[in-house]
Design a protein around this motif. Structure first.
Motif, PDB file in Angstrom:
ATOM      1  N   VAL A 168      -5.507  -4.143 -15.073  1.00  0.00           N
ATOM      2  CA  VAL A 168      -5.809  -3.112 -14.078  1.00  0.00           C
ATOM      3  C   VAL A 168      -5.456  -3.699 -12.716  1.00  0.00           C
ATOM      4  O   VAL A 168      -6.053  -4.678 -12.284  1.00  0.00           O
ATOM      5  CB  VAL A 168      -7.297  -2.704 -14.117  1.00  0.00           C
ATOM      6  N   GLU A 169      -4.471  -3.107 -12.072  1.00  0.00           N
ATOM      7  CA  GLU A 169      -4.052  -3.606 -10.760  1.00  0.00           C
ATOM      8  C   GLU A 169      -5.080  -3.200  -9.703  1.00  0.00           C
ATOM      9  O   GLU A 169      -5.738  -2.163  -9.817  1.00  0.00           O
ATOM     10  CB  GLU A 169      -2.668  -3.063 -10.424  1.00  0.00           C
ATOM     11  N   GLN A 170      -5.226  -4.040  -8.659  1.00  0.00           N
ATOM     12  CA  GLN A 170      -6.239  -3.810  -7.629  1.00  0.00           C
ATOM     13  C   GLN A 170      -6.149  -2.435  -6.967  1.00  0.00           C
ATOM     14  O   GLN A 170      -7.181  -1.784  -6.780  1.00  0.00           O
ATOM     15  CB  GLN A 170      -6.214  -4.917  -6.586  1.00  0.00           C
ATOM     16  N   PRO A 171      -4.957  -1.947  -6.582  1.00  0.00           N
ATOM     17  CA  PRO A 171      -4.908  -0.607  -5.972  1.00  0.00           C
ATOM     18  C   PRO A 171      -5.453   0.482  -6.902  1.00  0.00           C
ATOM     19  O   PRO A 171      -6.108   1.419  -6.449  1.00  0.00           O
ATOM     20  CB  PRO A 171      -3.428  -0.398  -5.674  1.00  0.00           C
ATOM     21  N   ALA A 172      -5.223   0.345  -8.201  1.00  0.00           N
ATOM     22  CA  ALA A 172      -5.745   1.321  -9.168  1.00  0.00           C
ATOM     23  C   ALA A 172      -7.267   1.233  -9.233  1.00  0.00           C
ATOM     24  O   ALA A 172      -7.959   2.256  -9.243  1.00  0.00           O
ATOM     25  CB  ALA A 172      -5.134   1.087 -10.542  1.00  0.00           C
ATOM     26  N   ALA A 173      -7.797   0.026  -9.271  1.00  0.00           N
ATOM     27  CA  ALA A 173      -9.248  -0.147  -9.312  1.00  0.00           C
ATOM     28  C   ALA A 173      -9.900   0.434  -8.062  1.00  0.00           C
ATOM     29  O   ALA A 173     -10.939   1.105  -8.147  1.00  0.00           O
ATOM     30  CB  ALA A 173      -9.600  -1.625  -9.468  1.00  0.00           C
ATOM     31  N   ARG A 174      -9.300   0.204  -6.912  1.00  0.00           N
ATOM     32  CA  ARG A 174      -9.842   0.769  -5.658  1.00  0.00           C
ATOM     33  C   ARG A 174      -9.817   2.298  -5.696  1.00  0.00           C
ATOM     34  O   ARG A 174     -10.756   2.954  -5.254  1.00  0.00           O
ATOM     35  CB  ARG A 174      -9.061   0.246  -4.453  1.00  0.00           C
ATOM     36  N   TRP A 175      -8.730   2.869  -6.232  1.00  0.00           N
ATOM     37  CA  TRP A 175      -8.631   4.319  -6.345  1.00  0.00           C
ATOM     38  C   TRP A 175      -9.753   4.864  -7.227  1.00  0.00           C
ATOM     39  O   TRP A 175     -10.412   5.843  -6.867  1.00  0.00           O
ATOM     40  CB  TRP A 175      -7.258   4.708  -6.904  1.00  0.00           C
ATOM     41  N   TYR A 176      -9.965   4.234  -8.393  1.00  0.00           N
ATOM     42  CA  TYR A 176     -11.046   4.676  -9.283  1.00  0.00           C
ATOM     43  C   TYR A 176     -12.402   4.566  -8.592  1.00  0.00           C
ATOM     44  O   TYR A 176     -13.244   5.462  -8.716  1.00  0.00           O
ATOM     45  CB  TYR A 176     -11.059   3.871 -10.582  1.00  0.00           C
ATOM     46  N   LYS A 177     -12.634   3.477  -7.858  1.00  0.00           N
ATOM     47  CA  LYS A 177     -13.920   3.314  -7.163  1.00  0.00           C
ATOM     48  C   LYS A 177     -14.153   4.469  -6.187  1.00  0.00           C
ATOM     49  O   LYS A 177     -15.248   5.034  -6.132  1.00  0.00           O
ATOM     50  CB  LYS A 177     -13.982   1.981  -6.421  1.00  0.00           C
ATOM     51  N   THR A 178     -13.128   4.830  -5.450  1.00  0.00           N
ATOM     52  CA  THR A 178     -13.255   5.908  -4.468  1.00  0.00           C
ATOM     53  C   THR A 178     -13.407   7.264  -5.153  1.00  0.00           C
ATOM     54  O   THR A 178     -14.333   8.024  -4.853  1.00  0.00           O
ATOM     55  CB  THR A 178     -12.027   5.938  -3.541  1.00  0.00           C
ATOM     56  N   GLU A 179     -12.504   7.579  -6.068  1.00  0.00           N
ATOM     57  CA  GLU A 179     -12.480   8.909  -6.694  1.00  0.00           C
ATOM     58  C   GLU A 179     -13.667   9.170  -7.613  1.00  0.00           C
ATOM     59  O   GLU A 179     -14.121  10.308  -7.739  1.00  0.00           O
ATOM     60  CB  GLU A 179     -11.176   9.111  -7.470  1.00  0.00           C
ATOM     61  N   MET A 180     -14.176   8.116  -8.271  1.00  0.00           N
ATOM     62  CA  MET A 180     -15.282   8.283  -9.210  1.00  0.00           C
ATOM     63  C   MET A 180     -16.620   7.879  -8.598  1.00  0.00           C
ATOM     64  O   MET A 180     -17.644   7.955  -9.273  1.00  0.00           O
ATOM     65  CB  MET A 180     -15.011   7.479 -10.491  1.00  0.00           C
ATOM     66  N   GLY A 181     -16.607   7.434  -7.346  1.00  0.00           N
ATOM     67  CA  GLY A 181     -17.849   7.017  -6.698  1.00  0.00           C
ATOM     68  C   GLY A 181     -18.488   5.813  -7.374  1.00  0.00           C
ATOM     69  O   GLY A 181     -19.703   5.737  -7.495  1.00  0.00           O
ATOM     70  N   LEU A 182     -17.657   4.867  -7.797  1.00  0.00           N
ATOM     71  CA  LEU A 182     -18.150   3.698  -8.519  1.00  0.00           C
ATOM     72  C   LEU A 182     -18.677   2.636  -7.561  1.00  0.00           C
ATOM     73  O   LEU A 182     -18.189   2.504  -6.442  1.00  0.00           O
ATOM     74  CB  LEU A 182     -17.036   3.091  -9.372  1.00  0.00           C
ATOM     75  N   ALA A 183     -19.626   1.870  -8.037  1.00  0.00           N
ATOM     76  CA  ALA A 183     -20.188   0.755  -7.274  1.00  0.00           C
ATOM     77  C   ALA A 183     -19.940  -0.540  -8.039  1.00  0.00           C
ATOM     78  O   ALA A 183     -19.661  -0.526  -9.244  1.00  0.00           O
ATOM     79  CB  ALA A 183     -21.691   0.962  -7.080  1.00  0.00           C
ATOM     80  N   ASP A 184     -20.059  -1.657  -7.342  1.00  0.00           N
ATOM     81  CA  ASP A 184     -19.937  -2.950  -8.009  1.00  0.00           C
ATOM     82  C   ASP A 184     -20.937  -3.009  -9.172  1.00  0.00           C
ATOM     83  O   ASP A 184     -22.085  -2.581  -9.040  1.00  0.00           O
ATOM     84  CB  ASP A 184     -20.213  -4.093  -7.032  1.00  0.00           C
ATOM     85  N   GLY A 185     -20.462  -3.494 -10.309  1.00  0.00           N
ATOM     86  CA  GLY A 185     -21.303  -3.591 -11.494  1.00  0.00           C
ATOM     87  C   GLY A 185     -21.136  -2.425 -12.457  1.00  0.00           C
ATOM     88  O   GLY A 185     -21.598  -2.485 -13.597  1.00  0.00           O
ATOM     89  N   ASP A 186     -20.470  -1.348 -12.020  1.00  0.00           N
ATOM     90  CA  ASP A 186     -20.225  -0.210 -12.910  1.00  0.00           C
ATOM     91  C   ASP A 186     -19.127  -0.543 -13.912  1.00  0.00           C
ATOM     92  O   ASP A 186     -18.346  -1.483 -13.709  1.00  0.00           O
ATOM     93  CB  ASP A 186     -19.804   1.032 -12.116  1.00  0.00           C
ATOM     94  N   SER A 187     -19.065   0.251 -14.987  1.00  0.00           N
ATOM     95  CA  SER A 187     -18.040   0.078 -16.017  1.00  0.00           C
ATOM     96  C   SER A 187     -17.330   1.406 -16.256  1.00  0.00           C
ATOM     97  O   SER A 187     -17.938   2.472 -16.164  1.00  0.00           O
ATOM     98  CB  SER A 187     -18.668  -0.381 -17.336  1.00  0.00           C
ATOM     99  N   VAL A 188     -16.040   1.306 -16.573  1.00  0.00           N
ATOM    100  CA  VAL A 188     -15.216   2.477 -16.868  1.00  0.00           C
ATOM    101  C   VAL A 188     -14.609   2.300 -18.252  1.00  0.00           C
ATOM    102  O   VAL A 188     -13.897   1.318 -18.497  1.00  0.00           O
ATOM    103  CB  VAL A 188     -14.107   2.662 -15.808  1.00  0.00           C
ATOM    104  N   ARG A 189     -14.912   3.246 -19.140  1.00  0.00           N
ATOM    105  CA  ARG A 189     -14.374   3.197 -20.500  1.00  0.00           C
ATOM    106  C   ARG A 189     -13.053   3.968 -20.539  1.00  0.00           C
ATOM    107  O   ARG A 189     -12.951   5.091 -20.050  1.00  0.00           O
ATOM    108  CB  ARG A 189     -15.356   3.813 -21.493  1.00  0.00           C
ATOM    109  N   ILE A 190     -12.057   3.361 -21.135  1.00  0.00           N
ATOM    110  CA  ILE A 190     -10.762   3.993 -21.384  1.00  0.00           C
ATOM    111  C   ILE A 190     -10.773   4.361 -22.865  1.00  0.00           C
ATOM    112  O   ILE A 190     -11.005   3.495 -23.716  1.00  0.00           O
ATOM    113  CB  ILE A 190      -9.613   3.033 -21.046  1.00  0.00           C
ATOM    114  N   PHE A 191     -10.559   5.637 -23.158  1.00  0.00           N
ATOM    115  CA  PHE A 191     -10.715   6.091 -24.536  1.00  0.00           C
ATOM    116  C   PHE A 191      -9.548   6.994 -24.951  1.00  0.00           C
ATOM    117  O   PHE A 191      -8.862   7.571 -24.114  1.00  0.00           O
ATOM    118  CB  PHE A 191     -12.043   6.842 -24.704  1.00  0.00           C
ATOM    119  N   VAL A 192      -9.352   7.092 -26.250  1.00  0.00           N
ATOM    120  CA  VAL A 192      -8.313   7.946 -26.819  1.00  0.00           C
ATOM    121  C   VAL A 192      -8.857   9.372 -26.892  1.00  0.00           C
ATOM    122  O   VAL A 192      -9.982   9.592 -27.329  1.00  0.00           O
ATOM    123  CB  VAL A 192      -7.911   7.462 -28.226  1.00  0.00           C
ATOM    124  N   ARG A 193      -8.027  10.320 -26.424  1.00  0.00           N
ATOM    125  CA  ARG A 193      -8.455  11.721 -26.465  1.00  0.00           C
ATOM    126  C   ARG A 193      -7.335  12.583 -27.034  1.00  0.00           C
ATOM    127  O   ARG A 193      -6.156  12.216 -26.975  1.00  0.00           O
ATOM    128  CB  ARG A 193      -8.865  12.214 -25.080  1.00  0.00           C
TER     129      ARG A 193
END
Length: 95
Positions: free
Chosen positions: A5-30
């Motif tokens: 996971v590249e840093q710009p992508a992680a920052r985007w997810y933090k902003t768009e999903m309202g994530l805080a340090d210590g949160d987790s994001v599951r990537i799943f098959v749909r």
């Protein structure tokens, strides 16, 4: 097989999903979408807590992970998550 996971992508997810340090994001098959590996399947993301992570990477204070039972989707390849600045969107590439 690894998850990158590249840093710009992680920052985007933090902003768009309202994530805080210590949160987790599951990537799943749909079902549905335009997956590059298996026709008719794609990858989704959701804020969640790992049960049995098969792959994980912590970036920008957030842990991104794929559960063991979804690793089959990668077919022994790597998953790279990046942010395309030109189109301002996330890219998930199985390489």
């Amino acid at each position: 097989m690894k998850l990158v996971v590249e840093q710009p992508a992680a920052r985007w997810y933090k902003t768009e999903m309202g994530l805080a340090d210590g949160d987790s994001v599951r990537i799943f098959v749909r079902l549905g979408g335009c997956g590059s590996v298996h026709p008719g399947l794609s990858l989704g993301v959701i804020k969640d807590v790992p049960r049995s992570a098969g792959l994980s990477e912590a970036v920008e204070g957030v842990t991104f992970y794929i559960e063991e039972d979804n690793i089959w989707y990668l077919e022994n390849k790597d998953l790279r998550i990046s942010f395309d600045e030109k189109y301002e969107e996330i890219k998930m590439d199985v390489e």
